[in-house]
Design a protein around this motif. Structure first.
Motif, PDB file in Angstrom:
ATOM      1  N   ALA A  68     -46.452 -20.017 -19.645  1.00 51.22           N
ATOM      2  CA  ALA A  68     -47.287 -19.236 -18.722  1.00 51.22           C
ATOM      3  C   ALA A  68     -48.069 -18.167 -19.486  1.00 51.22           C
ATOM      4  CB  ALA A  68     -46.429 -18.600 -17.633  1.00 51.22           C
ATOM      5  N   MET A  69     -47.421 -17.515 -20.458  1.00 53.65           N
ATOM      6  CA  MET A  69     -48.128 -16.509 -21.260  1.00 53.65           C
ATOM      7  C   MET A  69     -49.223 -17.156 -22.097  1.00 53.65           C
ATOM      8  SD  MET A  69     -45.373 -13.636 -22.485  1.00 53.65           S
ATOM      9  CE  MET A  69     -44.153 -14.756 -23.134  1.00 53.65           C
ATOM     10  N   LEU A  70     -48.949 -18.315 -22.691  1.00 50.70           N
ATOM     11  CA  LEU A  70     -49.973 -19.009 -23.470  1.00 50.70           C
ATOM     12  C   LEU A  70     -51.151 -19.411 -22.598  1.00 50.70           C
ATOM     13  CD1 LEU A  70     -47.774 -21.249 -25.781  1.00 50.70           C
ATOM     14  CD2 LEU A  70     -49.251 -19.360 -26.486  1.00 50.70           C
ATOM     15  N   GLN A  71     -50.870 -19.899 -21.400  1.00 52.92           N
ATOM     16  CA  GLN A  71     -51.947 -20.284 -20.492  1.00 52.92           C
ATOM     17  C   GLN A  71     -52.777 -19.079 -20.088  1.00 52.92           C
ATOM     18  OE1 GLN A  71     -52.723 -23.525 -19.905  1.00 52.92           O
ATOM     19  NE2 GLN A  71     -54.594 -22.559 -19.185  1.00 52.92           N
ATOM     20  N   GLN A  72     -52.127 -17.937 -19.873  1.00 54.63           N
ATOM     21  CA  GLN A  72     -52.847 -16.706 -19.548  1.00 54.63           C
ATOM     22  C   GLN A  72     -53.825 -16.363 -20.672  1.00 54.63           C
ATOM     23  OE1 GLN A  72     -50.319 -13.308 -18.680  1.00 54.63           O
ATOM     24  NE2 GLN A  72     -51.965 -11.868 -19.060  1.00 54.63           N
ATOM     25  N   LEU A  73     -53.360 -16.459 -21.917  1.00 58.84           N
ATOM     26  CA  LEU A  73     -54.228 -16.172 -23.060  1.00 58.84           C
ATOM     27  C   LEU A  73     -55.354 -17.194 -23.177  1.00 58.84           C
ATOM     28  CD1 LEU A  73     -51.509 -15.151 -25.662  1.00 58.84           C
ATOM     29  CD2 LEU A  73     -53.158 -13.633 -24.538  1.00 58.84           C
ATOM     30  N   ARG A  74     -55.025 -18.483 -22.966  1.00 62.27           N
ATOM     31  CA  ARG A  74     -56.061 -19.533 -23.019  1.00 62.27           C
ATOM     32  C   ARG A  74     -57.146 -19.285 -21.977  1.00 62.27           C
ATOM     33  NH1 ARG A  74     -51.407 -23.452 -22.984  1.00 62.27           N
ATOM     34  NH2 ARG A  74     -50.994 -23.851 -25.177  1.00 62.27           N
ATOM     35  N   ASN A  75     -56.749 -18.699 -20.844  1.00 64.54           N
ATOM     36  CA  ASN A  75     -57.706 -18.399 -19.777  1.00 64.54           C
ATOM     37  C   ASN A  75     -58.507 -17.133 -20.039  1.00 64.54           C
ATOM     38  OD1 ASN A  75     -56.857 -20.666 -18.351  1.00 64.54           O
ATOM     39  ND2 ASN A  75     -55.405 -19.519 -17.099  1.00 64.54           N
ATOM     40  N   GLY A  76     -58.227 -16.477 -21.164  1.00 62.21           N
ATOM     41  CA  GLY A  76     -58.975 -15.270 -21.518  1.00 62.21           C
ATOM     42  C   GLY A  76     -58.444 -14.005 -20.871  1.00 62.21           C
ATOM     43  N   ASP A  77     -57.284 -14.062 -20.260  1.00 63.99           N
ATOM     44  CA  ASP A  77     -56.681 -12.898 -19.618  1.00 63.99           C
ATOM     45  C   ASP A  77     -55.699 -12.260 -20.593  1.00 63.99           C
ATOM     46  OD1 ASP A  77     -55.318 -11.021 -18.117  1.00 63.99           O
ATOM     47  OD2 ASP A  77     -54.665 -12.431 -16.560  1.00 63.99           O
ATOM     48  N   PHE A  78     -56.096 -11.137 -21.178  1.00 67.94           N
ATOM     49  CA  PHE A  78     -55.274 -10.462 -22.185  1.00 67.94           C
ATOM     50  C   PHE A  78     -54.529  -9.255 -21.606  1.00 67.94           C
ATOM     51  CE2 PHE A  78     -58.866 -12.504 -24.334  1.00 67.94           C
ATOM     52  CZ  PHE A  78     -58.171 -13.406 -25.122  1.00 67.94           C
ATOM     53  N   SER A  79     -54.513  -9.132 -20.278  1.00 64.53           N
ATOM     54  CA  SER A  79     -53.813  -8.010 -19.666  1.00 64.53           C
ATOM     55  C   SER A  79     -52.315  -8.126 -19.959  1.00 64.53           C
ATOM     56  CB  SER A  79     -54.057  -7.974 -18.154  1.00 64.53           C
ATOM     57  OG  SER A  79     -53.606  -9.166 -17.540  1.00 64.53           O
ATOM     58  N   GLY A  80     -51.723  -6.991 -20.289  1.00 63.32           N
ATOM     59  CA  GLY A  80     -50.308  -6.963 -20.602  1.00 63.32           C
ATOM     60  C   GLY A  80     -49.985  -7.218 -22.058  1.00 63.32           C
ATOM     61  N   PHE A  81     -50.991  -7.560 -22.856  1.00 69.74           N
ATOM     62  CA  PHE A  81     -50.806  -7.811 -24.280  1.00 69.74           C
ATOM     63  C   PHE A  81     -51.396  -6.660 -25.083  1.00 69.74           C
ATOM     64  CE2 PHE A  81     -50.710 -11.963 -22.328  1.00 69.74           C
ATOM     65  CZ  PHE A  81     -49.627 -12.564 -22.955  1.00 69.74           C
ATOM     66  N   THR A  82     -50.789  -6.337 -26.210  1.00 66.14           N
ATOM     67  CA  THR A  82     -51.269  -5.277 -27.084  1.00 66.14           C
ATOM     68  C   THR A  82     -51.681  -5.905 -28.400  1.00 66.14           C
ATOM     69  OG1 THR A  82     -49.721  -3.717 -26.085  1.00 66.14           O
ATOM     70  CG2 THR A  82     -50.655  -3.105 -28.205  1.00 66.14           C
ATOM     71  N   GLY A  83     -52.897  -5.621 -28.838  1.00 65.27           N
ATOM     72  CA  GLY A  83     -53.372  -6.117 -30.125  1.00 65.27           C
ATOM     73  C   GLY A  83     -52.708  -5.386 -31.280  1.00 65.27           C
ATOM     74  N   LEU A  84     -52.729  -5.990 -32.450  1.00 66.10           N
ATOM     75  CA  LEU A  84     -52.110  -5.391 -33.624  1.00 66.10           C
ATOM     76  C   LEU A  84     -52.757  -4.065 -34.000  1.00 66.10           C
ATOM     77  CD1 LEU A  84     -51.551  -8.539 -35.857  1.00 66.10           C
ATOM     78  CD2 LEU A  84     -49.849  -7.280 -34.527  1.00 66.10           C
ATOM     79  N   ASP A  85     -54.036  -3.895 -33.688  1.00 64.50           N
ATOM     80  CA  ASP A  85     -54.744  -2.670 -34.044  1.00 64.50           C
ATOM     81  C   ASP A  85     -54.695  -1.611 -32.924  1.00 64.50           C
ATOM     82  OD1 ASP A  85     -56.315  -4.146 -32.336  1.00 64.50           O
ATOM     83  OD2 ASP A  85     -58.190  -3.679 -33.354  1.00 64.50           O
ATOM     84  N   GLU A  86     -53.967  -1.904 -31.843  1.00 58.76           N
ATOM     85  CA  GLU A  86     -53.854  -0.966 -30.727  1.00 58.76           C
ATOM     86  C   GLU A  86     -52.521  -0.217 -30.818  1.00 58.76           C
ATOM     87  OE1 GLU A  86     -54.650  -2.757 -26.883  1.00 58.76           O
ATOM     88  OE2 GLU A  86     -55.672  -4.389 -27.905  1.00 58.76           O
ATOM     89  N   PRO A  87     -52.507   1.028 -30.340  1.00 58.93           N
ATOM     90  CA  PRO A  87     -51.219   1.749 -30.322  1.00 58.93           C
ATOM     91  C   PRO A  87     -50.251   1.082 -29.348  1.00 58.93           C
ATOM     92  CG  PRO A  87     -52.931   3.026 -29.212  1.00 58.93           C
ATOM     93  CD  PRO A  87     -53.602   1.798 -29.801  1.00 58.93           C
ATOM     94  N   SER A  88     -48.968   1.170 -29.675  1.00 57.00           N
ATOM     95  CA  SER A  88     -47.931   0.614 -28.797  1.00 57.00           C
ATOM     96  C   SER A  88     -47.854   1.443 -27.528  1.00 57.00           C
ATOM     97  CB  SER A  88     -46.579   0.659 -29.492  1.00 57.00           C
ATOM     98  OG  SER A  88     -46.591  -0.150 -30.638  1.00 57.00           O
ATOM     99  N   PRO A  89     -47.460   0.792 -26.422  1.00 57.78           N
ATOM    100  CA  PRO A  89     -47.265   1.550 -25.187  1.00 57.78           C
ATOM    101  C   PRO A  89     -46.205   2.632 -25.394  1.00 57.78           C
ATOM    102  CG  PRO A  89     -47.159  -0.815 -24.775  1.00 57.78           C
ATOM    103  CD  PRO A  89     -47.209  -0.619 -26.249  1.00 57.78           C
ATOM    104  N   ALA A  90     -46.309   3.711 -24.664  1.00 63.05           N
ATOM    105  CA  ALA A  90     -45.366   4.839 -24.802  1.00 63.05           C
ATOM    106  C   ALA A  90     -43.938   4.342 -24.641  1.00 63.05           C
ATOM    107  CB  ALA A  90     -45.672   5.901 -23.752  1.00 63.05           C
ATOM    108  N   GLY A  91     -43.093   4.743 -25.577  1.00 61.74           N
ATOM    109  CA  GLY A  91     -41.672   4.419 -25.510  1.00 61.74           C
ATOM    110  C   GLY A  91     -41.311   3.056 -26.055  1.00 61.74           C
ATOM    111  N   ALA A  92     -42.283   2.232 -26.439  1.00 61.03           N
ATOM    112  CA  ALA A  92     -41.954   0.906 -26.951  1.00 61.03           C
ATOM    113  C   ALA A  92     -41.221   1.017 -28.277  1.00 61.03           C
ATOM    114  CB  ALA A  92     -43.226   0.068 -27.129  1.00 61.03           C
ATOM    115  N   GLY A  93     -40.182   0.249 -28.407  1.00 57.67           N
ATOM    116  CA  GLY A  93     -39.426   0.224 -29.644  1.00 57.67           C
ATOM    117  C   GLY A  93     -38.493   1.397 -29.838  1.00 57.67           C
ATOM    118  N   GLN A  94     -38.344   2.222 -28.826  1.00 54.83           N
ATOM    119  CA  GLN A  94     -37.463   3.395 -28.957  1.00 54.83           C
ATOM    120  C   GLN A  94     -36.157   3.134 -28.280  1.00 54.83           C
ATOM    121  OE1 GLN A  94     -39.589   6.791 -27.487  1.00 54.83           O
ATOM    122  NE2 GLN A  94     -41.053   6.710 -29.148  1.00 54.83           N
TER     123      GLN A  94
END
Length: 94
Positions: A68-94
């Protein structure tokens, strides 16, 4: 629980034991999925076998979620995904 060797991983918030051999993966699948697994693993390049085995060892609901996530990306919907050059969402990885 699987007979034979297992790998432990987390899916969501729970620890899950996954089959850690091709025979174990095959035995954990329904009959119709075994045929699909046999075709895919049998025709795979040897370098792709670990990735294919890792995907097939996951429970069906985890494979469905990944698809389902792959299909979302194939459809061009990148909502909910963070690019490598973007800051992580607050609290991620803590």
């Amino acid at each position: 629980m699987h007979d034979g060797p297992v790998l432990r991983t987390n899916i969501g918030d729970r620890a899950v034991d996954l089959p850690a051999s091709l025979d174990g993966i095959r035995a954990s699948l329904s009959e119709d999925l075994r045929e699909e697994f046999d075709r895919e693993i049998g025709s795979a390049l040897i370098t792709d076998v670990p990735l294919i085995a890792a995907r097939w060892s996951l429970p069906q609901e985890a494979r469905d979620e990944d698809e389902a996530m792959l299909q979302q990306l194939r459809n061009g919907d990148f909502s909910g995904f963070t690019g490598l050059d973007e800051p992580s969402p607050a609290g991620a990885g803590q």
